[in-house]
Write an enzyme that holds these catalytic residues in place. Structure first.
Site, mmCIF file in Angstrom:
data_model
loop_
_atom_site.group_PDB
_atom_site.id
_atom_site.type_symbol
_atom_site.label_atom_id
_atom_site.label_comp_id
_atom_site.label_asym_id
_atom_site.label_seq_id
_atom_site.Cartn_x
_atom_site.Cartn_y
_atom_site.Cartn_z
ATOM 1 N N SER A 111 0.849 -1.194 0.000
ATOM 2 C CA SER A 111 0.000 0.000 0.000
ATOM 3 C C SER A 111 0.880 1.237 0.000
ATOM 4 O O SER A 111 1.995 1.220 0.549
ATOM 5 C CB SER A 111 -0.901 0.020 1.235
ATOM 6 O OG SER A 111 -1.540 1.280 1.369
ATOM 7 N N TYR A 166 -2.909 -0.559 10.048
ATOM 8 C CA TYR A 166 -2.942 -1.056 8.667
ATOM 9 C C TYR A 166 -1.652 -0.694 7.932
ATOM 10 O O TYR A 166 -1.020 -1.541 7.288
ATOM 11 C CB TYR A 166 -4.144 -0.478 7.930
ATOM 12 C CG TYR A 166 -4.101 -0.705 6.442
ATOM 13 C CD1 TYR A 166 -4.400 -1.950 5.893
ATOM 14 C CD2 TYR A 166 -3.737 0.326 5.567
ATOM 15 C CE1 TYR A 166 -4.346 -2.168 4.521
ATOM 16 C CE2 TYR A 166 -3.688 0.115 4.198
ATOM 17 C CZ TYR A 166 -3.984 -1.126 3.681
ATOM 18 O OH TYR A 166 -3.913 -1.338 2.327
#
Length: 255
Positions: free
Chosen positions: A147, A160
């Site tokens: 990500s 996350y």
């Protein structure tokens, strides 16, 4: 001949979103695709159908992630399904795409949520590779979906983002470990992508859409095929000299 003809690929989290786009692209490029998914039988079967209708070969394997033993169960299901296509049971491409796409902020996250996010986003890919090594052919590919939040601070999604940083470190070390076998290992780091995961805040909200587009240097929100194309390249022989890298596929977000 298509670029991945004769190859076998495993894609986790392949029933929707980025995972579906990756599975369908690898199928179009000639690979036999194992469509791994956690819960949505109908969605996974639709992906398999779409690949087959496009002239490819695919099969679905139900394999929830996040519990001890999940990698063993996944590969057992793979072994059963792949026999029809590759009697030797080998795999050439592992795409670790499945993951929990968000987390609570520092003040409100619980230990249980923290453990769950790390179990699915970090532990599962780690042991999927560990348990798959005897099946992974020399010259193969491991591609981890990371990500942009591994390099862009977003404190409200701190846990996350931390899992994706850990995944990139896994990529770096695994590339060194598997290099002698000619296996490349890379991460692909998407930015904001228009998927059902983001639908609740992105679609139908002009202000949110404008903000999301403004984050990228290219002035738009990413599409799933923006990511599947990068993964498809890394899976081919053209990417044979790229390993241990995190490929930023955020459209130049937060430059």
């Amino acid at each position: 001949m298509r670029a991945l003809e004769g190859k076998v690929a495993l894609v986790t989290g392949a029933s929707r979103g980025i995972g579906r786009a990756i599975a369908e692209r690898l199928g179009r490029d000639g690979a036999v695709v194992a469509v791994a998914y956690a819960r949505e039988d109908a969605a996974a079967n639709q992906v398999v159908k779409a690949i087959r209708e496009d002239g490819g070969r695919a099969f679905a394997i139900r394999a929830p992630l996040g519990a001890h033993g999940d990698a063993v169960a996944l590969w057992a299901a793979f072994d059963e399904g792949v026999r029809e296509f590759a009697p030797d049971g080998g795999v050439d491409i592992i795409v670790n795409n499945a993951g929990i796409g968000s987390s609570s902020d520092l003040a409100s996250i619980s230990e249980t949520e923290f453990d769950t996010v790390f179990a699915v986003n970090v532990r599962a890919p780690f042991f999927i590779v560990q348990q798959g090594l005897e099946r992974l052919r020399d010259g193969g590919r491991v591609i981890n979906i990371s990500s942009g939040l591994s390099r862009i601070a977003m404190p409200e999604k701190m846990a996350y983002g931390s899992t994706k940083g850990a995944l990139d470190t896994f990529t770096l070390n695994l590339a060194k470990e598997l290099g002698p076998r000619g296996i490349t290992v890379n991460s692909v780091a998407p930015g904001i992508i228009d998927t059902d995961v983001n639908a609740d805040w992105l679609r139908g909200d002009d202000e949110a859409l404008a903000w999301a587009a403004s984050v990228s240097a290219l002035g738009r929100v990413g599409r799933t095929d923006d990511i599947s194309g990068v993964v498809a390249f890394l899976a081919t022989d053209d990417a044979r000299w790229v390993t241990g890298r995190t490929v930023d596929a955020t459209g130049g977000s937060a430059l």
